[in-house]
Write a protein that holds these residues in place. Structure first.
Motif, PDB file in Angstrom:
ATOM      1  N   ASP A  13       0.814  -1.211   0.000  1.00 18.41           N
ATOM      2  CA  ASP A  13       0.000   0.000   0.000  1.00 18.41           C
ATOM      3  C   ASP A  13       0.854   1.271   0.000  1.00 18.41           C
ATOM      4  OD1 ASP A  13       0.883  -0.627   2.468  1.00 18.41           O
ATOM      5  OD2 ASP A  13      -1.087  -0.892   3.373  1.00 18.41           O
ATOM      6  N   LYS A  15       2.729   2.926   1.872  1.00 19.56           N
ATOM      7  CA  LYS A  15       3.061   3.756   3.018  1.00 19.56           C
ATOM      8  C   LYS A  15       4.464   3.353   3.476  1.00 19.56           C
ATOM      9  CE  LYS A  15       1.456   4.433   7.385  1.00 19.56           C
ATOM     10  NZ  LYS A  15       1.566   3.190   8.072  1.00 19.56           N
ATOM     11  N   VAL A  17       7.107   2.136   5.751  1.00 19.48           N
ATOM     12  CA  VAL A  17       7.127   1.473   7.046  1.00 19.48           C
ATOM     13  C   VAL A  17       8.512   1.615   7.677  1.00 19.48           C
ATOM     14  CG1 VAL A  17       6.903  -0.753   8.179  1.00 19.48           C
ATOM     15  CG2 VAL A  17       5.278  -0.103   6.427  1.00 19.48           C
ATOM     16  N   HIS A  36       7.252   1.531  19.811  1.00 16.51           N
ATOM     17  CA  HIS A  36       5.803   1.487  19.893  1.00 16.51           C
ATOM     18  C   HIS A  36       5.265   0.386  18.964  1.00 16.51           C
ATOM     19  CE1 HIS A  36       1.770   3.272  19.761  1.00 16.51           C
ATOM     20  NE2 HIS A  36       2.136   3.818  20.890  1.00 16.51           N
ATOM     21  N   THR A  37       4.056  -0.115  19.214  1.00 16.25           N
ATOM     22  CA  THR A  37       3.481  -1.096  18.273  1.00 16.25           C
ATOM     23  C   THR A  37       3.305  -0.423  16.906  1.00 16.25           C
ATOM     24  OG1 THR A  37       1.301  -0.477  19.025  1.00 16.25           O
ATOM     25  CG2 THR A  37       2.181  -2.503  19.925  1.00 16.25           C
ATOM     26  N   GLY A  38       3.636  -1.185  15.888  1.00 11.84           N
ATOM     27  CA  GLY A  38       3.510  -0.651  14.532  1.00 11.84           C
ATOM     28  C   GLY A  38       4.654   0.248  14.110  1.00 11.84           C
ATOM     29  N   GLY A  40       7.562  -0.720  13.205  1.00  9.34           N
ATOM     30  CA  GLY A  40       8.369  -1.340  12.156  1.00  9.34           C
ATOM     31  C   GLY A  40       9.417  -2.329  12.641  1.00  9.34           C
ATOM     32  N   LYS A  41       9.304  -2.746  13.899  1.00  5.91           N
ATOM     33  CA  LYS A  41      10.308  -3.673  14.445  1.00  5.91           C
ATOM     34  C   LYS A  41      10.289  -5.019  13.725  1.00  5.91           C
ATOM     35  CE  LYS A  41       8.433  -3.554  18.526  1.00  5.91           C
ATOM     36  NZ  LYS A  41       7.272  -2.692  18.351  1.00  5.91           N
ATOM     37  N   SER A  42       9.098  -5.599  13.608  1.00  5.48           N
ATOM     38  CA  SER A  42       9.012  -6.907  12.958  1.00  5.48           C
ATOM     39  C   SER A  42       9.437  -6.828  11.502  1.00  5.48           C
ATOM     40  CB  SER A  42       7.595  -7.463  13.051  1.00  5.48           C
ATOM     41  OG  SER A  42       7.217  -7.583  14.405  1.00  5.48           O
ATOM     42  N   THR A  43       9.086  -5.737  10.848  1.00  4.57           N
ATOM     43  CA  THR A  43       9.486  -5.550   9.456  1.00  4.57           C
ATOM     44  C   THR A  43      11.009  -5.509   9.365  1.00  4.57           C
ATOM     45  OG1 THR A  43       7.493  -4.220   9.201  1.00  4.57           O
ATOM     46  CG2 THR A  43       9.097  -4.099   7.438  1.00  4.57           C
ATOM     47  N   GLU A 164       9.894 -10.612  20.084  1.00  6.47           N
ATOM     48  CA  GLU A 164       9.184 -10.691  21.362  1.00  6.47           C
ATOM     49  C   GLU A 164       9.212 -12.100  21.973  1.00  6.47           C
ATOM     50  OE1 GLU A 164       5.462  -8.658  21.432  1.00  6.47           O
ATOM     51  OE2 GLU A 164       6.097  -7.284  19.860  1.00  6.47           O
ATOM     52  N   HIS A 197       9.177  -5.540  24.456  1.00  8.89           N
ATOM     53  CA  HIS A 197       8.419  -4.396  24.956  1.00  8.89           C
ATOM     54  C   HIS A 197       8.796  -4.079  26.397  1.00  8.89           C
ATOM     55  CE1 HIS A 197       5.849  -3.386  21.661  1.00  8.89           C
ATOM     56  NE2 HIS A 197       5.573  -4.654  21.452  1.00  8.89           N
TER      57      HIS A 197
ATOM     58  N   ARG B   3      -0.075 -11.390  -0.434  1.00  5.53           N
ATOM     59  CA  ARG B   3      -0.985 -10.296  -0.173  1.00  5.53           C
ATOM     60  C   ARG B   3      -1.587  -9.695  -1.414  1.00  5.53           C
ATOM     61  NH1 ARG B   3      -1.614  -6.457   4.432  1.00  5.53           N
ATOM     62  NH2 ARG B   3      -1.338  -7.806   6.200  1.00  5.53           N
ATOM     63  N   ASP B 176       0.882 -16.053   4.524  1.00  5.48           N
ATOM     64  CA  ASP B 176       2.083 -15.256   4.325  1.00  5.48           C
ATOM     65  C   ASP B 176       3.021 -15.391   5.523  1.00  5.48           C
ATOM     66  OD1 ASP B 176       3.646 -13.342   2.975  1.00  5.48           O
ATOM     67  OD2 ASP B 176       2.909 -11.794   4.334  1.00  5.48           O
TER      68      ASP B 176
HETATM   69  N1  LIG Z   1       2.231  -7.785   5.730  1.00  2.00           N
HETATM   70  C1  LIG Z   1       1.952  -6.475   5.838  1.00  2.00           C
HETATM   71  N2  LIG Z   1       1.317  -5.799   4.854  1.00  2.00           N
HETATM   72  C2  LIG Z   1       1.044  -4.482   4.942  1.00  2.00           C
HETATM   73  N3  LIG Z   1       1.368  -3.732   5.997  1.00  2.00           N
HETATM   74  C3  LIG Z   1       1.996  -4.320   7.014  1.00  2.00           C
HETATM   75  C4  LIG Z   1       2.319  -5.725   6.996  1.00  2.00           C
HETATM   76  N4  LIG Z   1       2.956  -6.031   8.153  1.00  2.00           N
HETATM   77  C5  LIG Z   1       3.019  -4.892   8.856  1.00  2.00           C
HETATM   78  N5  LIG Z   1       2.458  -3.862   8.189  1.00  2.00           N
HETATM   79  C6  LIG Z   1       2.396  -2.448   8.624  1.00  2.00           C
HETATM   80  O1  LIG Z   1       3.710  -2.003   8.813  1.00  2.00           O
HETATM   81  C7  LIG Z   1       3.838  -1.245   9.987  1.00  2.00           C
HETATM   82  C8  LIG Z   1       4.917  -1.828  10.872  1.00  2.00           C
HETATM   83  O2  LIG Z   1       4.540  -3.129  11.270  1.00  2.00           O
HETATM   84  P1  LIG Z   1       5.458  -4.044  12.156  1.00  2.00           P
HETATM   85  O3  LIG Z   1       4.798  -5.376  12.245  1.00  2.00           O
HETATM   86  O4  LIG Z   1       6.842  -4.020  11.623  1.00  2.00           O
HETATM   87  O5  LIG Z   1       5.382  -3.306  13.563  1.00  2.00           O
HETATM   88  P2  LIG Z   1       5.983  -3.765  14.966  1.00  2.00           P
HETATM   89  O6  LIG Z   1       6.869  -2.661  15.399  1.00  2.00           O
HETATM   90  O7  LIG Z   1       6.549  -5.128  14.880  1.00  2.00           O
HETATM   91  O8  LIG Z   1       4.682  -3.776  15.884  1.00  2.00           O
HETATM   92  P3  LIG Z   1       4.327  -4.762  17.120  1.00  2.00           P
HETATM   93  O9  LIG Z   1       5.065  -4.233  18.308  1.00  2.00           O
HETATM   94  O10 LIG Z   1       2.847  -4.554  17.275  1.00  2.00           O
HETATM   95  O11 LIG Z   1       4.675  -6.146  16.744  1.00  2.00           O
HETATM   96  C9  LIG Z   1       2.471  -1.243  10.637  1.00  2.00           C
HETATM   97  O12 LIG Z   1       1.887   0.009  10.346  1.00  2.00           O
HETATM   98  C10 LIG Z   1       1.714  -2.332   9.956  1.00  2.00           C
HETATM   99  O13 LIG Z   1       0.372  -1.989   9.826  1.00  2.00           O
END
Ligand SMILES: Nc1ncnc2c1ncn2[C@@H]1O[C@H](COP(=O)(O)OP(=O)(O)OP(=O)(O)O)[C@@H](O)[C@H]1O
Ligand SMILES: [Mg+2]
Lengths: 275, 278
Positions: A13, A15, A17, A36-38, A40-43, A164, A197, B3, B176
């Motif tokens: 999409d 945006k 990340v 914070h949640t979201g 971008g850590k997991s990414t 986590e 966290h 996706r 995914d």
């Molecule tokens: N597969 C995906 N497709 C589209 N957007 C995604 C996808 N995975 C994550 N996002 C978006 O990317 C951003 C970062 O997500 P990410 O999972 O990296 O956050 P996070 O820091 O790991 O959060 P959390 O602490 O909740 O695990 C978020 O805004 C999320 O909505």
């Protein structure tokens, strides 16, 4: 050993990340990633073993661009082991031991070698032998988590990345798991990267902290450098450690002076001297 | 990885067609299919094609987007053409080899059948392009509501459909994540023999099924704890209501059907086969 240079990424999409992330992880580091949640850590961690490809920027592992021509991305996955947040997404075999053997078998180990590696990894994470032949689906949530970590450890990676890892574990389980990570870091010389966290856990165990905020790497340094910037952390919806706040309060009241503690242990040491 | 697959092919814009009641669109699709089957000859096909173009224009869906729906049937169209063109026995063949006989009439017939098939697919895809899957489900539930009298569990079937629709994106997302988790343990999706590749998907499918069953169980429990029971007449939060535009829609459709049938009968009666043959 892992280097990110101006790495940016956006999902379909469009945006952003991750925005122009640059940092370096050294051999033997215990890295904590908070945010914070979201944020971008997991990414971010999915890029470390090449599951996601940055839109721009470079990622290097031991000096080599992992998205360069001819780089073996599959082998990278054995060298940089990533444990995901939810064990349910990876457990599939009929028995615990077989499940842990899956990674080693994919690496090309023989049945016996894989069995040995799996047994070793399982006992390392504290799964007792009587559970080896149970179905992984009969385990409790915490046990599943341990098995999923063993599934990656059995591949004997050079870097262990965990998303986590202590979420959903009771205090003792958390402590044991973190102690285990510390142990494999010290004894097996595995670099560890952990998303968490818990500010306390990160301050207690890590020697390098990355703070993510809305896709940007906001802070990057030692726990002391990071957790002394309580204002900044609070603005990002995070906080410093409990020990830090206690010591600041004591400092305000003139009880302690020039204190740099951020962990309970340090604070305790400082206060003990006063008594 | 997964996706990109969007469910169905709904194209989200605001247009006259999008705003129509799903029941009108269902009826319209039915009428259009009928007219395609009735059509024959150059003039007939020209008319139904023009009707399609007109509705597409009104729907504001780009033609290139609609064409993507044809991809899945391209082989069927090709097969239809080949079967008709090569094995048609009616005309005088200019090539004959064993069972294969190619004649001008055969080719003409093959082309006509292929065009008919393409129009059917394109025409009915307008329905799914302009109606969300949920609207479609409600529309079908209403349209087939009379079957309740014959003890067909219409509401339950509609519920099952909407739950399935709700779950598909979730399952795609989970696939995914599972694929990423297993790829991190070295699952190799792209090399090896067919059997090996199929086997490589077992570590994906099992966690997916387990998660789907768990979700289904949770959902059933949640529904039951809110006293969901089958077999009652249930009201809707947003009931379908006809508007003036829907009335006009029905009118246009009826007129179209009437004119089309009249034209066809007249031509039949006067023996002008141009409209009729094929
Ligand atoms: N597969 C995906 N497709 C589209 N957007 C995604 C996808 N995975 C994550 N996002 C978006 O990317 C951003 C970062 O997500 P990410 O999972 O990296 O956050 P996070 O820091 O790991 O959060 P959390 O602490 O909740 O695990 C978020 O805004 C999320 O909505
Ligand atoms: Mg996350």
């Amino acid at each position: 050993m892992i280097e990110f240079e101006n790495v940016s990424y956006g999902y379909e999409d469009n945006k952003k990340v991750l925005e122009s992330i640059t940092f370096k992880i050294e051999d033997g580091d215990f890295v904590g990633i908070i945010g914070h949640t979201g944020s971008g850590k997991s990414t971010l961690i999915q890029m470390m073993n090449g599951l996601l490809k940055p839109d721009s920027g470079t990622i290097r592992f031991r000096g080599e661009n992992i998205f360069g021509n001819g780089y073996n991305l599959r082998e990278l996955k054995f060298r940089v082991g990533v444990v995901f947040q939810y064990p349910d997404y990876q457990l599939f075999e009929t028995t615990v031991i077989k499940d842990v053997m899956y990674g080693p078998m994919n690496m090309g180990m023989t049945q016996n070698e894989a069995m040995d590696a799996a047994k070793q990894a399982l006992s390392l994470v504290g799964i007792s032998e009587d559970k080896f032949n149970k179905s992984p689906f009969e385990l409790s949530g915490g046990e599943k988590k341990k098995v999923s970590i063993a599934g990656i450890l059995a591949m004997n990676p050079e870097v262990l990345v965990l998303d986590e890892p202590v979420a959903g574990l009771e205090p003792e389980g958390r402590r044991n798991l973190l102690k285990l990570l510390e142990k494999i870091r010290n004894e097996n010389h595995i670099t560890i990267v952990m998303v968490s966290h818990s500010m306390e856990n990160v301050a207690d165990y890590c020697n390098h902290v990355l703070v993510m905020n809305e896709g940007k790497l906001e802070l990057n340094g030692t726990p002391e450098e990071v957790f002394r910037q309580a204002d900044k952390l609070e603005k990002m919806g995070l906080s410093s450690t409990v020990a830090y706040y206690i010591m600041r309060e004591l400092e305000k009241r003139g009880i302690v002076h020039d204190d740099r503690s951020i962990t309970m242990k340090e604070a305790y040491g400082c206060l003990e001297k006063l008594l | 990885m997964f996706r990109e697959i969007t469910l169905g092919q709904y194209y989200a814009v605001d247009s006259v067609i999008h705003r129509l009641d799903p029941r009108v669109k269902l009826f319209g699709t039915l009428i259009y299919i009928m007219s395609v089957f009735m059509a024959g000859g150059l003039s007939g096909y020209l008319i139904v094609t023009m009707v399609y173009m007109l509705v597409m224009k009104l729907s504001k869906v780009p033609f290139s987007f609609a064409l993507r729906g044809l991809k899945s049937v391209v082989w069927i169209v090709l097969m239809t053409f080949i079967c008709n063109a090569f094995f048609y026995t009616g005309g005088t063949p200019f090539i004959k080899y064993g069972v294969i006989s190619i004649s001008a009439a055969g080719i003409k017939y093959g082309v006509a059948m292929s065009v008919r098939l393409i129009l059917l697919v394109l025409g009915s895809s307008i329905l799914t392009l302009t109606t969300t899957p949920n609207e479609l489900t409600y529309g079908l539930e209403k349209a087939f509501g009379f079957l309740i009298k014959f003890h067909v569990p219409v509401q339950e079937i509609a519920l099952m459909m909407s739950i399935a629709l709700r779950f598909i994106p979730i399952l795609i997302e989970e696939t995914d994540k599972i694929m990423k988790a297993q790829a991190s343990r070295g699952t190799d999706f792209d090399t090896g023999s067919i059997i090996k590749r199929v086997k490589n998907y077992i570590p994906i499918i099992i966690p997916l099924f387990i998660s789907a069953f768990r979700r289904a169980g949770d959902l059933a429990l949640a529904m039951e704890s809110r006293c969901y029971r089958t077999g009652y007449q249930r009201t809707k939060m947003y009931p379908l209501k006809y508007t003036k535009a829907d009335g006009k829609g029905y009118l246009v459709l009826m007129v179209y059907l009437l004119l089309f049938t009249l034209a066809k009968c007249t031509l039949l009666y006067t023996g002008n086969s141009g409209f009729y043959t094929m």
